[in-house]
Design a protein around this motif. Sequence first.
Motif, short mmCIF file in Angstrom:
data_model
loop_
_atom_site.label_atom_id
_atom_site.label_comp_id
_atom_site.label_asym_id
_atom_site.label_seq_id
_atom_site.Cartn_x
_atom_site.Cartn_y
_atom_site.Cartn_z
N SER A 1 0.71 -1.13 -0.20
CA SER A 1 0.08 0.07 0.03
C SER A 1 0.77 1.16 -0.01
O SER A 1 0.51 2.15 -0.61
N HIS B 1 -6.54 -12.83 3.60
CA HIS B 1 -7.94 -12.52 3.74
C HIS B 1 -8.06 -11.42 5.04
O HIS B 1 -9.03 -10.64 4.89
N ALA C 1 -7.60 -7.98 3.47
CA ALA C 1 -8.65 -7.68 2.77
C ALA C 1 -10.01 -7.18 3.36
O ALA C 1 -10.84 -6.43 2.94
N THR C 2 -10.14 -7.83 4.61
CA THR C 2 -11.38 -7.80 5.40
C THR C 2 -11.26 -6.73 6.52
O THR C 2 -12.14 -6.49 7.38
N LYS D 1 -9.26 -2.50 6.70
CA LYS D 1 -8.81 -3.24 5.14
C LYS D 1 -8.26 -2.59 4.31
O LYS D 1 -8.09 -1.40 4.21
N TYR D 2 -7.49 -3.28 3.72
CA TYR D 2 -6.57 -2.81 2.43
C TYR D 2 -7.35 -3.26 1.48
O TYR D 2 -7.59 -4.56 1.10
N GLU D 3 -7.49 -2.21 0.32
CA GLU D 3 -8.14 -2.62 -0.97
C GLU D 3 -7.34 -2.13 -2.09
O GLU D 3 -7.82 -2.10 -3.29
N SER D 4 -5.89 -2.23 -1.82
CA SER D 4 -5.28 -1.76 -3.09
C SER D 4 -4.30 -2.79 -3.61
O SER D 4 -3.57 -2.77 -4.45
N SER E 1 -4.33 -7.35 -5.24
CA SER E 1 -5.31 -8.38 -5.75
C SER E 1 -4.43 -9.39 -5.86
O SER E 1 -3.11 -9.53 -5.33
N ASP F 1 -2.53 -3.02 -7.43
CA ASP F 1 -3.56 -3.06 -8.24
C ASP F 1 -2.98 -2.13 -9.55
O ASP F 1 -3.62 -2.24 -10.84
N VAL G 1 -9.47 -13.18 -2.10
CA VAL G 1 -9.47 -11.94 -2.71
C VAL G 1 -9.30 -12.02 -4.52
O VAL G 1 -8.73 -12.92 -4.93
#
Length: 242
Positions: free
Chosen positions: A1, A16, A19-20, A30-33, A35, A183, A225
């Motif tokens: 990140s 997991h 991501a959650t 959570k981290y959303e950056s 895949s 990403d 993910v």
Amino acid sequence: SDGEANLAIVQNDVMHYAATGTDLFEAEGKYESFSSVCGMYDETVQLVTTNANIKSVKDLKGKTVCVGDAGSGTEFNAKQVLAAYGMSFDDITVNNASFGDSADSLKDGKIDAAFVVAGAPTTAVTDLSTAKPVYLVSLDDEHIDKLLAESPYYSKYVIPADTYGMDADATTVAVGAVVIVNDDVSEDAVYDFVSTIFENQDAITAQHAKGAELDLDYAASMTSVPYHPGAAKYYQEAGMLK
């Protein structure tokens, strides 16, 4: 990140949680950056000791035990294994260190046991086994079943006796080692990364035994993910994903 890396290898349970925003990442969210790219191989929970009298997790009570680096996935796995046996860090003297440092401490008699979560054979443990007899503490079926019921990221795993020159196989649990990617990495770059791995598996295996464990079914099974578009494209072409 933080943009300091494009790719990383992580445990599938830690992936997991990140991501959650749960467990290890509950405080920071959570981290959303990122895949997922591919599942690589099993990372086994190895409870290593040079003391032949430590035959069960319960025998760790009152002992000095390395549980991996502070805040690591290994430390979290150690907490979960101890909890399955009705124990906690309060029942042991906790030592935080890397796998290499914990192996050195075992060799010097500074600690009684160490949790190592990595692909077996693990270099630090292999090096230790050349200096002292190494024992892996097995988990019994009752407590393995308890771990599996509480976390879908564990699987039962048997480490063969000849891995470290032991007298018998060791039964434990494992998590998956997964490659993740930022990403912002291009679709073409990730596609090339995955295709290069699976189209050169023989060459990889010739350099490292873990290459033999590479498997497309396993690679495309890390579904908690979403896959990066480059990875998804390769798996779709290989008939692994719709």
